[in-house]
Design an enzyme around this catalytic site. Structure first.
Site, PDB file in Angstrom:
ATOM      1  N   GLU A 139      27.288  47.390   2.970  1.00 10.09           N
ATOM      2  CA  GLU A 139      26.484  48.245   3.851  1.00 10.09           C
ATOM      3  C   GLU A 139      24.985  47.994   3.675  1.00 10.09           C
ATOM      4  OE1 GLU A 139      29.127  52.214   4.589  1.00 10.09           O
ATOM      5  OE2 GLU A 139      28.821  51.598   2.525  1.00 10.09           O
ATOM      6  N   GLU A 159      36.855  50.770   1.690  1.00  5.10           N
ATOM      7  CA  GLU A 159      36.904  52.221   1.511  1.00  5.10           C
ATOM      8  C   GLU A 159      38.236  52.821   1.927  1.00  5.10           C
ATOM      9  OE1 GLU A 159      32.518  51.148   2.084  1.00  5.10           O
ATOM     10  OE2 GLU A 159      34.438  50.542   2.965  1.00  5.10           O
TER      11      GLU A 159
END
Length: 271
Positions: free
Chosen positions: A117, A137
């Protein structure tokens, strides 16, 4: 606290090194806070004109959030998890995305979760041929929380991003290049030299113009084209009264290298 982020200076370029190699440079709360504090200092230092962000050690850029620490916040409930983890991580990626100096991620190894990210958020990125990326995730039973559900689809396209987000599968630096997550892939030994070369190519130009371009792109990319053009015009109007624009025009008319503060071409001409 600052030991969690090492700072190396080379002329107008500063290299920030995520420094938890024994934890694959996982982003614990103290590291994120330290990096945010350092970015505040760097932004106000006019002598620093570009930032390179990389990871310590040979294995990882960053493995993402520190799961052991994060799990303690989760155990305290949604409000604590949102405040401790989500808001903190989103502050970091938003800060990197909107930074008014070029930030180049030099992805030297594993870039999972929050590490991926960060790579999505920074304006420029170069990957080592040893880099490996993932949005894992979903393996923890959760969505990404540092902006991955929003930035990755904007970079890679909705369907290609959803495949990565929904499977959690790792992907190569070649795939990251294809998806637009990084600007180039280089041999591992060439990673930092390539990042410095890119920074120097930017430093030939006006720092105010670079900041205007970064702002216009960051603010405009999620707007309609009409709203984006207004932002572009606003940024240009801010440049009109500046010495940088006058110098750039004069240099072009007289066919010489422009002489901006800290300008590499000007130094070369003087040398």
């Amino acid at each position: 606290m600052t030991d969690l982020v090492l700072v190396e200076r080379s002329d107008a370029i500063v290299t920030l090194i995520l420094n938890r190699p024994e934890k694959l440079n996982a982003l614990n709360y103290a590291l994120i806070d330290s990096l945010l504090e350092i970015l505040d200092v760097v932004e106000l230092d006019d002598a620093i004109r570009a930032v390179i962000l990389t990871g310590a050690g040979d294995k990882a850029f960053s493995a993402g959030g520190d799961i052991h620490e994060f799990s303690q916040s989760v155990a305290r409930g949604p409000d604590a998890a949102l405040q401790d983890f989500v808001a903190r991580g989103q502050r970091l990626t938003a800060r990197l995305e909107a930074f008014r100096k070029p930030v180049i991620a030099a992805v030297n190894g594993l870039a999972y979760g929050g590490g991926c990210e960060i790579t999505e958020a920074v304006p420029l990125a170069i990957a080592s041929d040893r880099a490996i990326f993932a949005k894992p995730e979903i393996n923890l039973g959760m969505p990404p929380t540092f902006g991955g559900t929003q930035r990755l689809p904007r970079l890679a396209g909705r369907k290609r991003a959803l495949e990565l987000l929904l499977t959690g599968d790792a992907f190569s630096p070649e795939r990251a290049l294809e998806l637009g997550l990084v600007n180039q892939m280089v041999a591992h030994a060439d990673l930092l030299p390539a990042a410095h070369d890119l920074a120097r190519r930017i430093l030939r130009h006006s720092p105010l113009a670079a900041a205007s371009i970064l702002t216009a792109v960051t603010r405009g990319i999620n707007q309609s084209i009409a709203e984006g053009l207004l932002i572009e015009g606003e940024q240009f109007s801010r440049m009109v009264p500046t010495a940088d624009l006058r110098e750039g025009l004069d240099a072009w008319i007289t066919r010489r290298a422009p002489r901006y503060p800290g300008n590499w071409a000007a130094h070369a001409a003087k040398g």
